[in-house]
Write a protein that holds these residues in place. Structure first.
Motif, PDB file in Angstrom:
ATOM      1  N   LYS A  58       2.354   5.809  -7.256  1.00 52.24           N
ATOM      2  CA  LYS A  58       2.043   4.491  -7.815  1.00 52.24           C
ATOM      3  C   LYS A  58       3.338   3.709  -8.003  1.00 52.24           C
ATOM      4  CE  LYS A  58      -0.365   2.418 -11.783  1.00 52.24           C
ATOM      5  NZ  LYS A  58      -1.077   2.718 -13.049  1.00 52.24           N
ATOM      6  N   THR A  65       2.763   0.638   0.485  1.00 52.04           N
ATOM      7  CA  THR A  65       1.427   0.723   1.077  1.00 52.04           C
ATOM      8  C   THR A  65       0.440  -0.025   0.193  1.00 52.04           C
ATOM      9  OG1 THR A  65       1.950   2.886   2.024  1.00 52.04           O
ATOM     10  CG2 THR A  65      -0.374   2.266   1.901  1.00 52.04           C
ATOM     11  N   GLY A 120      -2.110  -0.512  -9.449  1.00 53.68           N
ATOM     12  CA  GLY A 120      -3.064   0.417  -8.876  1.00 53.68           C
ATOM     13  C   GLY A 120      -3.360   0.178  -7.405  1.00 53.68           C
ATOM     14  N   ASN A 121      -2.958  -0.984  -6.896  1.00 53.14           N
ATOM     15  CA  ASN A 121      -3.245  -1.329  -5.499  1.00 53.14           C
ATOM     16  C   ASN A 121      -2.036  -1.197  -4.576  1.00 53.14           C
ATOM     17  OD1 ASN A 121      -5.949  -1.827  -5.854  1.00 53.14           O
ATOM     18  ND2 ASN A 121      -5.706  -4.023  -6.191  1.00 53.14           N
ATOM     19  N   ASP A 155      -6.985   7.699   3.799  1.00 52.80           N
ATOM     20  CA  ASP A 155      -6.515   8.011   2.455  1.00 52.80           C
ATOM     21  C   ASP A 155      -4.988   7.921   2.451  1.00 52.80           C
ATOM     22  OD1 ASP A 155      -5.978   8.865  -0.082  1.00 52.80           O
ATOM     23  OD2 ASP A 155      -7.101  10.746   0.051  1.00 52.80           O
ATOM     24  N   ILE A 178     -12.998   8.912  -7.273  1.00 52.55           N
ATOM     25  CA  ILE A 178     -11.612   8.614  -7.643  1.00 52.55           C
ATOM     26  C   ILE A 178     -11.521   7.246  -8.312  1.00 52.55           C
ATOM     27  CG2 ILE A 178     -10.581  10.084  -5.888  1.00 52.55           C
ATOM     28  CD1 ILE A 178     -10.227   7.634  -4.126  1.00 52.55           C
ATOM     29  N   SER A 236      -3.102   7.605  -0.445  1.00 53.16           N
ATOM     30  CA  SER A 236      -2.623   7.824  -1.810  1.00 53.16           C
ATOM     31  C   SER A 236      -1.193   8.355  -1.794  1.00 53.16           C
ATOM     32  CB  SER A 236      -3.527   8.817  -2.545  1.00 53.16           C
ATOM     33  OG  SER A 236      -4.860   8.343  -2.584  1.00 53.16           O
ATOM     34  N   ARG A 288     -13.103  10.760  -2.259  1.00 47.55           N
ATOM     35  CA  ARG A 288     -12.282  11.324  -1.198  1.00 47.55           C
ATOM     36  C   ARG A 288     -13.163  12.141  -0.247  1.00 47.55           C
ATOM     37  NH1 ARG A 288      -7.901  11.654  -5.125  1.00 47.55           N
ATOM     38  NH2 ARG A 288      -6.205  10.368  -4.305  1.00 47.55           N
ATOM     39  N   THR A 298       5.309   4.966  -0.489  1.00 49.99           N
ATOM     40  CA  THR A 298       5.045   6.126   0.361  1.00 49.99           C
ATOM     41  C   THR A 298       6.342   6.645   0.983  1.00 49.99           C
ATOM     42  OG1 THR A 298       2.870   5.202   0.916  1.00 49.99           O
ATOM     43  CG2 THR A 298       3.703   6.975   2.312  1.00 49.99           C
ATOM     44  N   VAL A 348     -11.047   7.886   2.521  1.00 54.42           N
ATOM     45  CA  VAL A 348     -11.726   7.469   1.293  1.00 54.42           C
ATOM     46  C   VAL A 348     -13.055   6.839   1.677  1.00 54.42           C
ATOM     47  CG1 VAL A 348     -11.681   5.885  -0.667  1.00 54.42           C
ATOM     48  CG2 VAL A 348      -9.610   7.132  -0.033  1.00 54.42           C
ATOM     49  N   ILE A 383      -3.444  -1.382  -0.738  1.00 55.10           N
ATOM     50  CA  ILE A 383      -4.857  -1.025  -0.579  1.00 55.10           C
ATOM     51  C   ILE A 383      -5.720  -2.081  -1.253  1.00 55.10           C
ATOM     52  CG2 ILE A 383      -4.336   1.453  -0.507  1.00 55.10           C
ATOM     53  CD1 ILE A 383      -5.452   1.628  -3.395  1.00 55.10           C
ATOM     54  N   PHE A 403       1.167   1.528  -3.407  1.00 55.35           N
ATOM     55  CA  PHE A 403       1.845   2.818  -3.449  1.00 55.35           C
ATOM     56  C   PHE A 403       3.223   2.701  -2.806  1.00 55.35           C
ATOM     57  CE2 PHE A 403      -2.698   4.234  -3.132  1.00 55.35           C
ATOM     58  CZ  PHE A 403      -2.783   4.809  -4.392  1.00 55.35           C
TER      59      PHE A 403
END
Length: 579
Positions: A265, A335, A307-308, A260, A139, A262, A149, A312, A166, A337, A310
């Protein structure tokens, strides 16, 4: 300049592949150092300085393009070096930083059998015993590692309460590559430490060690896992924030297994609206969470790019507002990451920011310079007289303007302003400490993400409550600072008669000499616009001072808000404004 041979004393460069990589990096560095030496030192001695000045921009661009290609070809730490150099606006010209800012940390993925072999060697067992399944398609593939994943096996799933995870694995052999790259960089840093053109302006070996420290932390996944756990503890009672759980039993220095998480975004406006979430409502919450980290916890995510993070969605009844419960419940959370790049605002930096605040409120140029020294910004060769003049000129230029007036300033003036600031900051011997660079990075990314979510987002409104809190916490120290300055003034007055007597004696015997600092040659061009020597270093202190005083209705609030807006505008706009 002859191509250097590798230092055989370094075990990391004894194998053939390591020697070839080491030599290639040093050949590239020595070739460009030789070109710089010829144009910047030799030609001016023969009255051909105009040749160096006329070709400088083109040479810088050629170097940056060459390094861009070298980094993509070698991969490993070289891509990180390019990304690091692109952030050093304090020591590198825009011809270099602009070319390297697009260097992405994405490379050709490692074939899954190699990833499987490394992971199984680290875990000491077959992946089939740990996971019910692992996707062979990554990913994410980066220069230091890649992620897949996976689904935990029944035993681990029951123990952890997790199912979807992940699996993050280092690229095979990256430890060796990092050792070789750091050995080469230290060698280059040693060369630069003997070049006056460089060491008068920047401590190159210190920059290399600074980069080495953060790089070695980034390839230690246990360090990342610990950072994730600390971040989660900071926000344990805050339902605005989510953090992936770490499967500690299946994590090592080279393998990291995470929940995980995800989701949507953060800048996916269409995805947010489809989930019933207004992007404009996300912006102030995201900014508040980031400023909680910077001004509250002191431990912050230094790479909050889209990209880091989310957004949720959560089940009704399972969400809340802020930790104090004042705000209404919301059906989503943020969230975070990837905790490989974290920053911390140490006590010394907070003290330096406080001194900046006090000096800004009193328009004290000398106090500003002293605060910069306490922040570790000034090198020993810094011309503090010139810096004090530059700071004083900043207040003189913008002291009577309000923030609304700043927004009406002709963009061409900002372009000229940015150019003048870039010349000044690279000509004076100082550099920003790593922790302050990370603060600047976090604030800049925060502003960019929040503005993408809501075009009318106001950074000043978001930071005001944190500024007020910081000043309340530091008022006692501020009083002590005032008392200390009063004591210093008394000391100066007590020493003044003796110093005057010494001065008269030197005048009588003809030994008095007056030096003209090099900064005088720069004043002509600097006086056309405000001298933005404060830039990123002053942004935090001035912004805090202005926000608090503006909230209290103090007339100095406008002055300080303006002084904070100017370096921030440079940081945000200088790289994007057309020349």
């Amino acid at each position: 300049m002859a191509s250097p041979r590798p230092d055989e004393a370094h075990p990391e460069v004894r194998d053939r592949a390591g020697r070839a990589r080491y030599r290639r990096i040093l050949r590239f560095a020595s070739r460009h150092l030789a070109v710089t030496w010829w144009f910047e030192l030799v030609l001016p001695r023969f009255g051909l300085r105009w040749v160096a000045e006329r070709t400088r921009a083109r040479r810088m661009q050629r170097f940056a393009r060459g390094f861009h290609g070298l980094a993509l070809d070698l991969g490993g730490l070289m891509i990180k070096v390019g990304q690091y150099l692109s952030s050093r606006l304090d020591v590198l010209p825009p011809e270099i930083t602009k070319e390297l800012e697009g260097l992405q940390d994405e490379v050709t993925p490692v074939p899954f059998p190699e990833i499987r072999a490394l992971a199984e060697a680290e875990l000491g067992m077959s992946l089939d015993r740990v996971f019910a399944s692992v996707s062979p398609e990554p990913i994410a593939a980066a220069s230091l590692g890649q992620a897949h994943r996976a689904v935990l096996g029944p035993v681990d799933s029951a123990d952890t309460g997790l199912r979807d995870v992940v699996l993050k694995v280092q690229r095979p052999g990256i430890d060796r590559i990092v050792d070789v790259d750091l050995a080469a960089l230290r060698k280059v840093g040693g060369w630069l430490s003997h070049v006056r053109l460089v060491y008068d302006r920047v401590d190159a070996p210190a920059l290399v060690e600074e980069f080495a420290r953060t790089s070695l932390e980034e390839i230690d996944y246990l360090h990342e896992a610990a950072a994730s756990a600390r971040f989660a503890a900071d926000f344990a009672d805050d339902d605005r924030v989510g953090v992936p759980d770490v499967v500690w039993e299946r994590s090592t220095r080279r393998v990291l297994v995470l929940e995980d998480v995800s989701a949507i975004k953060i800048t996916d406006a269409e995805g947010l609206r489809a989930a019933g979430i207004d992007p404009a409502e996300v912006a102030p919450v995201f900014a508040a969470v980031m400023f909680d980290q910077l001004f509250g916890n002191g431990f912050f995510h230094a790479d909050p790019h889209p990209g880091n993070i989310f957004v949720t969605p959560v089940e009704p009844g399972g969400s809340a507002g802020s930790a104090d419960g004042v705000e209404p419940q919301r059906p989503w959370r943020l969230t975070f990451i990837d905790f490989g790049m974290m920053g911390e605002v140490p006590a010394g930096t907070r003290n330096g920011l406080r001194q900046l605040l006090i000096a800004a409120a009193s328009r004290d140029g000398s106090g500003m310079v002293n605060a910069m020294r306490d922040l570790g910004v000034l090198l020993p060769t810094a011309d503090t007289v010139g810096l004090e003049r530059a700071v004083t000129a900043t207040f003189a230029r913008f002291g009577g303007m309000g923030f609304a007036e700043l927004r009406e300033v002709d963009p061409r003036e900002y372009r000229e302003f940015a150019g003048q600031f870039g010349d000044l900051i690279r000509s004076l011997p100082f550099q920003l400490p790593e922790d302050f660079l990370l603060v600047l990075r976090a604030v800049t990314l925060t502003s960019g993400v929040a503005s993408a979510l809501d075009p009318v987002f106001n950074l000043w409104d978001s930071v005001e409550p944190y500024a007020a809190r910081l000043v309340r916490d530091e008022r006692g120290n501020a009083v002590q600072d005032v008392a200390r300055r009063a004591a210093d003034a008394v000391g100066v007055a007590a020493r003044l008669p003796g110093r005057l007597d010494h001065l008269v004696g030197r005048l009588e015997d003809g030994t008095l000499e007056v030096g003209s600092p090099r900064i005088e040659r720069q004043l002509g061009r600097i006086e056309r616009t405000a001298r933005r020597v404060l830039a990123a270093v002053l942004f935090g202190g001035l912004l805090i001072a202005g926000a608090v005083l503006r909230a209290d209705g103090d007339v100095l609030g406008t002055v300080l808000m303006v002084a904070s807006a100017v370096p921030l505008l440079y940081a945000l706009l200088a790289g994007r404004l057309p020349g």
